[in-house]
Write a protein that holds these residues in place. Structure first.
Motif, PDB file in Angstrom:
ATOM      1  N   GLU A   1       0.830  -1.204   0.000  1.00 46.47           N
ATOM      2  CA  GLU A   1       0.000   0.000   0.000  1.00 46.47           C
ATOM      3  C   GLU A   1       0.865   1.255   0.000  1.00 46.47           C
TER       4      GLU A   1
ATOM      5  N   ARG B   1       1.068   4.207  -2.809  1.00 49.82           N
ATOM      6  CA  ARG B   1       0.814   5.619  -2.507  1.00 49.82           C
ATOM      7  C   ARG B   1       1.963   6.506  -2.966  1.00 49.82           C
TER       8      ARG B   1
ATOM      9  N   LYS C   1       1.979   7.007  -6.723  1.00 49.78           N
ATOM     10  CA  LYS C   1       0.902   7.855  -7.224  1.00 49.78           C
ATOM     11  C   LYS C   1       1.199   9.353  -7.088  1.00 49.78           C
TER      12      LYS C   1
ATOM     13  N   LEU D   1       1.804   3.347   7.266  1.00 53.06           N
ATOM     14  CA  LEU D   1       0.859   4.271   6.628  1.00 53.06           C
ATOM     15  C   LEU D   1       0.599   5.508   7.480  1.00 53.06           C
TER      16      LEU D   1
ATOM     17  N   ASP E   1       1.541  10.652   4.892  1.00 54.23           N
ATOM     18  CA  ASP E   1       0.869  10.720   3.599  1.00 54.23           C
ATOM     19  C   ASP E   1       1.831  11.234   2.528  1.00 54.23           C
TER      20      ASP E   1
ATOM     21  N   GLN F   1       1.340  12.352  -0.260  1.00 54.12           N
ATOM     22  CA  GLN F   1       0.858  13.536  -0.964  1.00 54.12           C
ATOM     23  C   GLN F   1       1.446  14.818  -0.369  1.00 54.12           C
TER      24      GLN F   1
END
Length: 225
Positions: free
Chosen positions: A18, A22, A25, A89, A92, A94
């Motif tokens: 995962e 992430r 992406k 996780l 983040d 992003q």
């Protein structure tokens, strides 16, 4: 600007796929360097099945610690900027844009992502107090004003990271790199980041021994040349 992402991994079979997804992406030119630090669960099996030319995987034969994994990755960095990413996780990816922007714009050479500059899920009290104490000690001894010294999200202009004589093996890396940057006169630029803490049952690894080693590291470098 190309970004290199260093990801130390130890027994993260439940999250490794995962977190890699992430990171991939995130819309930025990047290289991912994963260092498996002697995992004994299915993590290594998962990593060996990766097929991505932008991901380099390096394997330690035994567990040596987060600091050792990061030091192993440094010679393979290709990007002009580098960020450290834990394999759980909690953080983040992003936020990479927020972390790298001050470097890209020439405002900073080092950027720390602070979990305390915005509202996030509550951190375990003992981890929060431990982090606050270590950060306070650094601020007092090294005349800095940071809020979150033990954040995972540290972004660097790569030549700065390469210039540091790092020796830490485990989580004391967080203290070592911070105080060595401050002793060299660098300003640590902080930006707010999102954070979703996991529980001890979910695999959180840092403990009181790491806090003690962090204190010793902070004191040692203060009084050494």
């Amino acid at each position: 600007m190309k970004l290199s992402v260093i990801m130390p991994v130890f027994n993260e079979e439940n999250t490794i796929e995962e977190i890699i997804d992430r990171v991939k992406k995130v819309d930025v030119d990047k290289q991912i360097i994963i260092v498996d630090d002697g995992s004994t669960d299915r993590t290594r099996e998962i990593l060996k099945n990766l097929q991505d030319e932008n991901i380099r995987v390096i394997y330690h034969t035994r567990n040596q610690g987060k600091g050792s994994a990061i030091r192993t990755a440094i010679p393979y960095i290709e990007g002009e900027a580098t960020i450290i990413q834990d394999a759980d996780l909690e953080y983040d990816p992003q936020d990479y844009h927020r972390l790298s922007r001050p470097i890209l714009e020439g405002k900073a050479k080092i950027v720390y992502g602070s979990r305390l500059l915005r509202f996030n899920k509550p951190i375990y009290l003992r981890f929060l107090l431990g982090n606050k104490f270590l950060t306070w000690l650094i601020n007092v001894l090294y005349h800095s004003r940071i809020t979150d010294s033990y954040t995972c999200y540290k972004a660097f202009q790569t030549d700065v990271l390469r210039s540091l004589p790092l020796r830490a093996k485990r989580f004391e890396f967080e203290a070592e790199i911070t105080v060595k940057l401050l002793k060299k006169g660098y300003q640590l630029y902080e930006v707010p980041i999102s954070y979703s803490p996991r529980t001890l049952r979910e695999g959180k690894k840092i403990g009181w021994r790491d806090a003690l080693l962090g204190i010793l590291t902070i004191l040692k470098h203060k009084f050494s040349k």
